[in-house]
Design a protein around this motif. Structure first.
Motif, mmCIF file in Angstrom:
data_model
loop_
_atom_site.group_PDB
_atom_site.id
_atom_site.type_symbol
_atom_site.label_atom_id
_atom_site.label_comp_id
_atom_site.label_asym_id
_atom_site.label_seq_id
_atom_site.Cartn_x
_atom_site.Cartn_y
_atom_site.Cartn_z
ATOM 1 N N VAL A 17 0.836 -1.208 0.000
ATOM 2 C CA VAL A 17 0.000 0.000 0.000
ATOM 3 C C VAL A 17 0.870 1.258 0.000
ATOM 4 C CG1 VAL A 17 -1.737 1.297 1.280
ATOM 5 C CG2 VAL A 17 -1.932 -1.189 1.088
ATOM 6 N N ALA A 18 1.982 1.225 0.725
ATOM 7 C CA ALA A 18 2.905 2.365 0.721
ATOM 8 C C ALA A 18 3.480 2.571 -0.673
ATOM 9 C CB ALA A 18 4.022 2.142 1.736
ATOM 10 N N GLY A 19 3.771 1.485 -1.366
ATOM 11 C CA GLY A 19 4.263 1.594 -2.738
ATOM 12 C C GLY A 19 3.223 2.208 -3.665
ATOM 13 N N VAL A 20 1.973 1.774 -3.513
ATOM 14 C CA VAL A 20 0.875 2.350 -4.308
ATOM 15 C C VAL A 20 0.735 3.841 -3.999
ATOM 16 C CG1 VAL A 20 -1.618 2.336 -4.668
ATOM 17 C CG2 VAL A 20 -0.363 0.165 -4.515
ATOM 18 N N PHE A 21 0.821 4.183 -2.717
ATOM 19 C CA PHE A 21 0.723 5.586 -2.308
ATOM 20 C C PHE A 21 1.813 6.414 -2.978
ATOM 21 C CE2 PHE A 21 1.691 9.209 0.341
ATOM 22 C CZ PHE A 21 0.447 9.672 0.764
ATOM 23 N N ALA A 22 3.038 5.902 -2.990
ATOM 24 C CA ALA A 22 4.163 6.631 -3.572
ATOM 25 C C ALA A 22 3.959 6.855 -5.070
ATOM 26 C CB ALA A 22 5.468 5.873 -3.313
ATOM 27 N N VAL A 23 3.524 5.822 -5.775
ATOM 28 C CA VAL A 23 3.291 5.950 -7.222
ATOM 29 C C VAL A 23 2.189 6.970 -7.504
ATOM 30 C CG1 VAL A 23 2.477 4.745 -9.274
ATOM 31 C CG2 VAL A 23 4.121 3.635 -7.755
ATOM 32 N N LEU A 24 1.084 6.879 -6.756
ATOM 33 C CA LEU A 24 -0.029 7.803 -6.959
ATOM 34 C C LEU A 24 0.361 9.238 -6.602
ATOM 35 C CD1 LEU A 24 -2.990 5.669 -5.568
ATOM 36 C CD2 LEU A 24 -2.525 6.226 -7.961
ATOM 37 N N LEU A 25 1.209 9.392 -5.596
ATOM 38 C CA LEU A 25 1.661 10.733 -5.213
ATOM 39 C C LEU A 25 2.454 11.377 -6.343
ATOM 40 C CD1 LEU A 25 1.897 12.919 -3.045
ATOM 41 C CD2 LEU A 25 3.929 11.730 -2.179
ATOM 42 N N PHE A 128 -9.693 17.365 -2.471
ATOM 43 C CA PHE A 128 -9.833 15.987 -2.939
ATOM 44 C C PHE A 128 -8.502 15.569 -3.537
ATOM 45 C CE2 PHE A 128 -10.807 12.602 -5.879
ATOM 46 C CZ PHE A 128 -11.822 11.885 -5.265
ATOM 47 N N GLU A 129 -7.745 14.841 -2.760
ATOM 48 C CA GLU A 129 -6.459 14.327 -3.245
ATOM 49 C C GLU A 129 -6.086 13.102 -2.422
ATOM 50 O OE1 GLU A 129 -3.239 14.678 -1.443
ATOM 51 O OE2 GLU A 129 -4.600 15.115 0.192
ATOM 52 N N LEU A 130 -4.934 12.552 -2.680
ATOM 53 C CA LEU A 130 -4.538 11.241 -2.208
ATOM 54 C C LEU A 130 -4.760 10.997 -0.717
ATOM 55 C CD1 LEU A 130 -3.230 8.570 -3.081
ATOM 56 C CD2 LEU A 130 -0.999 9.642 -2.749
ATOM 57 N N THR A 131 -4.357 11.938 0.148
ATOM 58 C CA THR A 131 -4.443 11.684 1.591
ATOM 59 C C THR A 131 -5.882 11.643 2.098
ATOM 60 O OG1 THR A 131 -4.232 14.031 2.220
ATOM 61 C CG2 THR A 131 -2.192 12.779 1.946
ATOM 62 N N LEU A 132 -6.830 12.123 1.300
ATOM 63 C CA LEU A 132 -8.241 11.997 1.687
ATOM 64 C C LEU A 132 -8.631 10.521 1.791
ATOM 65 C CD1 LEU A 132 -11.063 13.070 2.259
ATOM 66 C CD2 LEU A 132 -11.375 13.413 -0.205
ATOM 67 N N GLY A 133 -7.955 9.660 1.037
ATOM 68 C CA GLY A 133 -8.217 8.227 1.104
ATOM 69 C C GLY A 133 -7.800 7.601 2.415
ATOM 70 N N LEU A 134 -7.140 8.379 3.281
ATOM 71 C CA LEU A 134 -6.728 7.898 4.605
ATOM 72 C C LEU A 134 -7.452 8.627 5.730
ATOM 73 C CD1 LEU A 134 -2.882 7.867 3.890
ATOM 74 C CD2 LEU A 134 -4.401 5.879 3.936
ATOM 75 N N ARG A 135 -8.290 9.585 5.375
ATOM 76 C CA ARG A 135 -8.943 10.453 6.365
ATOM 77 C C ARG A 135 -10.233 9.805 6.881
ATOM 78 N NH1 ARG A 135 -9.221 16.706 6.684
ATOM 79 N NH2 ARG A 135 -11.230 17.170 7.662
ATOM 80 N N PHE A 136 -10.078 8.862 7.792
ATOM 81 C CA PHE A 136 -11.221 8.181 8.403
ATOM 82 C C PHE A 136 -11.050 8.211 9.915
ATOM 83 C CE2 PHE A 136 -10.779 6.271 4.198
ATOM 84 C CZ PHE A 136 -12.074 6.378 3.712
ATOM 85 N N HIS A 137 -12.148 8.408 10.607
ATOM 86 C CA HIS A 137 -12.090 8.437 12.069
ATOM 87 C C HIS A 137 -11.773 7.042 12.606
ATOM 88 C CE1 HIS A 137 -13.230 9.112 16.252
ATOM 89 N NE2 HIS A 137 -13.119 10.408 15.990
ATOM 90 N N PRO A 138 -10.984 6.947 13.674
ATOM 91 C CA PRO A 138 -10.677 5.628 14.257
ATOM 92 C C PRO A 138 -11.919 4.811 14.585
ATOM 93 C CG PRO A 138 -9.251 7.295 15.221
ATOM 94 C CD PRO A 138 -10.238 8.026 14.343
ATOM 95 N N PHE A 139 -13.001 5.460 15.013
ATOM 96 C CA PHE A 139 -14.229 4.725 15.314
ATOM 97 C C PHE A 139 -14.811 4.096 14.045
ATOM 98 C CE2 PHE A 139 -15.410 7.431 19.301
ATOM 99 C CZ PHE A 139 -14.316 6.886 19.955
ATOM 100 N N GLU A 140 -14.700 4.803 12.926
ATOM 101 C CA GLU A 140 -15.180 4.232 11.668
ATOM 102 C C GLU A 140 -14.313 3.043 11.256
ATOM 103 O OE1 GLU A 140 -16.067 5.285 6.958
ATOM 104 O OE2 GLU A 140 -15.563 6.906 8.344
ATOM 105 N N ILE A 141 -13.011 3.156 11.474
ATOM 106 C CA ILE A 141 -12.107 2.048 11.157
ATOM 107 C C ILE A 141 -12.473 0.812 11.975
ATOM 108 C CG2 ILE A 141 -9.727 1.242 11.268
ATOM 109 C CD1 ILE A 141 -10.249 3.233 9.024
ATOM 110 N N LEU A 174 -7.121 4.587 -2.091
ATOM 111 C CA LEU A 174 -6.162 5.638 -2.428
ATOM 112 C C LEU A 174 -6.371 6.119 -3.860
ATOM 113 C CD1 LEU A 174 -2.911 4.172 -0.816
ATOM 114 C CD2 LEU A 174 -4.293 6.076 0.041
ATOM 115 N N PHE A 175 -6.469 5.183 -4.794
ATOM 116 C CA PHE A 175 -6.621 5.545 -6.206
ATOM 117 C C PHE A 175 -7.870 6.390 -6.443
ATOM 118 C CE2 PHE A 175 -8.600 4.339 -10.333
ATOM 119 C CZ PHE A 175 -7.714 5.017 -11.173
ATOM 120 N N SER A 176 -8.983 6.008 -5.828
ATOM 121 C CA SER A 176 -10.243 6.709 -6.090
ATOM 122 C C SER A 176 -10.266 8.120 -5.518
ATOM 123 C CB SER A 176 -11.427 5.905 -5.529
ATOM 124 O OG SER A 176 -11.344 5.799 -4.121
#
Length: 278
Positions: A17-25, A128-141, A174-176
């Motif tokens: 996933v870190a590799g995918v993040f780097a490529v998308l960045l 709306f960019e890559l890090t939004l794909g990580l912006r979830f509350h811990p309770f939602e996770i 991340l991609f979406s």
């Protein structure tokens, strides 16, 4: 090889996933769609959330999803552990069922008040960019992990299939959300099958009808099949406003405000306090 992957499932998932993040960045920086690249502080806050979530999950949950699948396999529990189907068939079914379950989980989070409280943090981002794909509350996770655990338990999904699903779904999350310019002809082809950034950006619109659509994570068929698809935003991709109007202030965008989201009383886009979003 498989035994090694399962033994190091967490590190394998992180590395891929870190590799995918780097490529998308890199793609996002070189070929942006809108140029939604705000101050570095926003990136730090968005990237802090998965770290906080990981710490909470580690402290509260006794098993990872792959660990749960391993336990079920050892005890021969769940559908696939009672059948003798080819591994590739089981993998395909696991991916499809996982993605369908995530679609309905996501939709429920817009329709049920208490779930919307957990999820709305994801919609308060103004970019709306890559890090939004990580912006979830811990309770939602935590809630999402419990939902996935139920799917794994029902299917008796193989540990390797669960690992593949986790990697695939995280990569598409991340991609979406990536701010990447994809040629219109290619986007039209891709969105027939999978979620593209232009497809999912509509979901982050300030317009309620658009926010309450395009719930899919991997496959776009679910939105079309269940009547929640919106092909294009009414204001166009370059002109559309993102986020929730009631959470545009600076305090809501700080890490403390982000973590407090489930406890805040605020008028939701429905116009009523703490009522379903859809």
């Amino acid at each position: 090889m498989i035994a090694w992957l399962l033994t190091h499932a967490a590190s394998t998932r992180f590395a891929v996933v870190a590799g995918v993040f780097a490529v998308l960045l890199v793609l996002q920086l070189r070929m942006p769609r809108r140029g939604d690249h705000s101050a570095p502080g926003r990136y730090v806050r968005n990237l802090s959330l998965p770290l906080i979530s990981a710490a909470i999950v580690y402290l509260l949950l006794p098993l990872t999803l792959v660990g749960l699948a391993t336990l079920l396999a050892e005890r021969q529990l769940g559908l696939f552990n009672l059948l003798d189907w080819p591994p590739l068939i089981e993998l395909a079914i696991t991916i499809i069922v996982f993605d369908l379950a995530i679609y309905w989980q996501h939709r429920a989070m817009h329709e049920l008040p208490w779930l919307w409280r957990l999820h709305r943090l994801h919609h308060t981002d103004l970019d709306f960019e890559l890090t939004l794909g990580l912006r979830f509350h811990p309770f939602e996770i935590l809630f999402s992990l419990l939902c996935k655990a139920l799917v794994i338990a029902a299917l008796g999904a193989a540990p390797l299939a669960v690992l593949c699903c986790e990697i695939l779904l995280a990569a598409f999350a991340l991609f979406s959300h990536a701010d990447i310019r994809i040629a219109k002809r290619w986007d039209q082809v891709l969105r027939r099958f999978v979620i593209t950034p232009d497809w999912h950006r509509v979901h982050h619109s300030v317009h309620r009808a658009e926010t309450d659509s395009n719930y899919g994570n991997l496959l776009s068929i679910w939105d079309r099949l269940f009547g929640s698809a919106t092909e294009q935003p009414r204001d166009g991709h370059l002109g559309m406003r993102l986020g929730l109007d009631e959470f545009r202030d600076e305090a809501s965008q700080r890490l403390r405000g982000m973590l407090m989201q489930p406890f805040l009383d605020a008028t939701t886009p429905t116009g009523k306090n703490d009522k379903p979003h859809a």
